[in-house]
Design an enzyme around this catalytic site. Structure first.
Site, PDB file in Angstrom:
ATOM      1  CB  CYS A   1      -0.940   0.006   1.206  1.00  9.06           C
ATOM      2  SG  CYS A   1      -1.946  -1.483   1.378  1.00  9.06           S
TER       3      CYS A   1
ATOM      4  CG  HIS B   1      -1.320   3.088   4.444  1.00  4.94           C
ATOM      5  ND1 HIS B   1      -1.327   1.781   4.007  1.00  4.94           N
ATOM      6  CD2 HIS B   1      -0.625   3.073   5.604  1.00  4.94           C
ATOM      7  CE1 HIS B   1      -0.666   1.018   4.845  1.00  4.94           C
ATOM      8  NE2 HIS B   1      -0.231   1.778   5.837  1.00  4.94           N
TER       9      HIS B   1
END
Length: 592
Positions: free
Chosen positions: A115, A171
């Site tokens: 991610c 993130h």
């Protein structure tokens, strides 16, 4: 010279201006009819997720004329390479199939295996080794974020008049306020800061007892939006609201980073209807999640048309990494999974859909990487790339739109110096050029080289999902001699990485090892700090959020400096007094 030894000029060259058809008669009608429609006239309630009367290819509203296109970047989470209809999946994705068929499918498109790395490279146009994020992901408890000295894509777009909005998963770190999306170029942010969490409650536990709420609107916890709405639908509603309130004559950048289809595997009940026959519960839930995501993207596309953006828009769709078979994802026939440098971890579903494309309905097999969006989109937006920003991405718009050759000939997949070292790796195995204990992977033209421990290496065919539980008996494995730490593949001829050619072509191995070594000379130190106990949401009102108080530290430092200064001044005054008294005595003696 650019980082990694490449020359720079082609990255600074401005791409050709994209010709935008001026639909003069339609544009006025479009704005009057569709420019600022209410939810009711759209056929959408406040939820906005059920309106599917128009397919993604039907023109409902023309875009306002203008040379700067509206940019919509949609990032799916953990979608496997096979998990789209046009790659042969049993999961139905009619919206994605139609948008891709009418646009340009990217069939040699690469991202990163996890991610944070993919998101950082998209937003900066730089490889991980050039931001310090080359190891793993940013953990919730780490005092870490995308380094503040990196210019971001939304910042560059704002410079040329774009309104910038992010909806979904960030993130990229949040330990201090300066790391938040609204401080990194976005006018507004609605979404989560962490890598995963409950789709309905928006709570996330990083470890036992370390739990908190993770839904934000701009810089504050979005408690008012905590209505138990499934995140895919909630994010879509927010996108529709943004489009409804913005003037389509002004350029907009929408970064929609959906949480789906990342674990936990959750989906509204109605999306299971077509997948009752899938015995594997993880695959069934994953299929339902993807079906909901496909519908959401249809509704985003519909809103672009209804509100008058579509005619002058560019829609880019990408997964952030490969699928995770244990969580329902499939990368078949590619090897490996999320978190690995095999093709199944880094080769992604991707396409571009836009009325501005010249070669619509085509397939692009040229090499494209997620870092390429940064220079490509800035050029399309008529922005400038500063000469001192050393990018790893290329402007690939003409490659996509016109079918020209890609300027990209290589990809540094990564060099991770602190990942678990391969026990049998050595400088000797790397011909004295490279220590093969280090995890690394590079692509140059047709060749791909991996060293160290590349990660889970099975092929996981569709049959593996035929049973109620995970069945690894169906997985294909390959055994290699003990101590192997170098692999070489011709990816063009062997995209499934079945034939290791490292022993047959040692000269090619050496060339690629030298290229790795060149890249490594440009790497910055790894940023991967230990957890900070101050990150515990219990200390922050039950919310995951910035905990590092720079001001307090500065105040303490200033207070300490002030105290030292006062002490010095006091001592100085005492010294002066003594000095004065001494002089006074001397003068009296002299005068007597």
């Amino acid at each position: 010279m650019a980082r990694g030894g490449r020359s720079w000029p082609h990255r600074l060259c401005k791409g050709k201006m994209v010709a935008v058809g001026v639909l003069a008669g339609l544009s006025v009608l479009s704005l009057l009819t569709y420019g600022y429609l209410s939810w009711d006239s759209l056929g959408l309630g406040p939820g906005g997720t059920e309106a599917t009367r128009a397919g993604p290819g039907e023109e409902l509203g023309a875009g306002a004329p203008g040379s700067q296109p509206h940019i919509v970047f949609i990032l799916a989470d953990d979608q496997g390479f096979r998990d789209v209809g046009y790659h042969g999946s049993e999961i139905r994705t009619p919206t994605l199939d139609k948008l891709a068929a009418e646009g340009v499918k990217l069939e040699n498109y690469y991202v990163q295996p996890m991610c944070t790395p993919s998101r950082s490279q998209f937003i900066t146009g730089k490889y991980q080794i050039h931001t310090g994020l080359q190891h793993s992901i940013i953990r919730p408890t780490q005092p870490n974020c995308l380094p503040l000295d990196n210019v971001t894509l939304p910042q560059k777009l704002k410079e040329v008049g774009y309104s910038t909005h992010m909806v979904g998963k960030w993130h990229l770190g949040f330990y201090r306020r300066e790391c938040m999306p609204t401080q990194r170029g976005f006018d507004t942010f609605f979404g989560s800061l962490l890598g995963s969490g409950d789709y309905y409650t928006h709570f996330k536990c990083d470890s036992p007892g370390i739990c908190g709420y993770d839904l934000y609107e701009n810089d504050n916890a979005a408690w008012d939006h905590d209505n138990g709405i499934y995140s895919t639908q909630m994010y879509t509603q927010k996108v529709q609201q943004i489009l409804a309130s913005h003037n389509p004559r002004k350029p907009i950048f929408l970064y929609i980073a959906y949480q789906a289809v990342h674990s936990p595997l959750q989906a509204p009940g109605k999306y299971f209807e077509h997948y009752r026959s899938i015995n594997n519960i993880n695959r069934r839930r994953y299929a339902a999640m993807l079906a909901c995501l496909d519908e959401a993207i249809n509704n985003v596309t519909l809103a672009l048309k209804k509100y008058g953006y579509y005619g002058n828009s560019i829609i880019i769709y990408s997964s952030d990494n490969g699928g995770q078979p244990m969580a329902g994802g499939s990368n078949w026939p590619l090897r490996g999974s999320k978190g690995t440098y095999w093709e199944g971890g880094i080769r992604a579903v991707g396409f571009v859909h836009s009325p501005l494309l010249k070669n619509k309905g085509s397939v692009c097999k040229e090499l494209v990487h997620i870092t390429d969006w940064f220079p490509t989109l800035i050029t399309l937006a008529e922005g400038q790339i500063d000469e001192d920003i050393q990018l790893d991405g290329y402007d690939i718009w003409e490659t996509i739109s016109e079918g020209r050759r890609s300027p990209r000939v290589d990809i540094l997949h990564n060099i991770d110096p602190i990942y678990t070292k391969a026990k049998n790796g050595s400088w000797e195995a790397g011909y004295g050029i490279w220590n093969t204990a280090i995890q690394s992977a590079i692509r140059v033209n047709h060749w791909k080289l991996l060293t160290g421990n590349p990660g889970y290496s099975d092929w996981v065919p569709p049959q593996a999902f035929s049973n109620a539980g995970p069945n690894r008996w169906h997985n294909e494995r390959v055994s290699w001699s003990a101590g192997k730490t170098v692999w070489l593949f011709n990816i063009t001829a062997d995209p499934y990485e079945r034939v290791d050619l490292s022993a047959r072509y040692p000269d090619v191995v050496k060339q690629l090892l030298r290229r790795l070594s060149q890249f490594n000379k440009t790497a910055v130190p790894v940023r991967y700090p230990p957890k900070d106990p101050r990150s515990n949401p219990k200390l922050n009102g039950g919310v995951w959020g910035p905990w590092f108080k720079e001001d307090e530290k500065k105040k303490k430092s200033d207070k300490s400096k002030g105290a030292n200064k006062q002490k010095k001044n006091k001592n100085k005054k005492k010294a002066n007094r003594k000095k004065g008294q001494s002089l006074h005595c001397r003068s009296r003696l002299a005068g007597g």
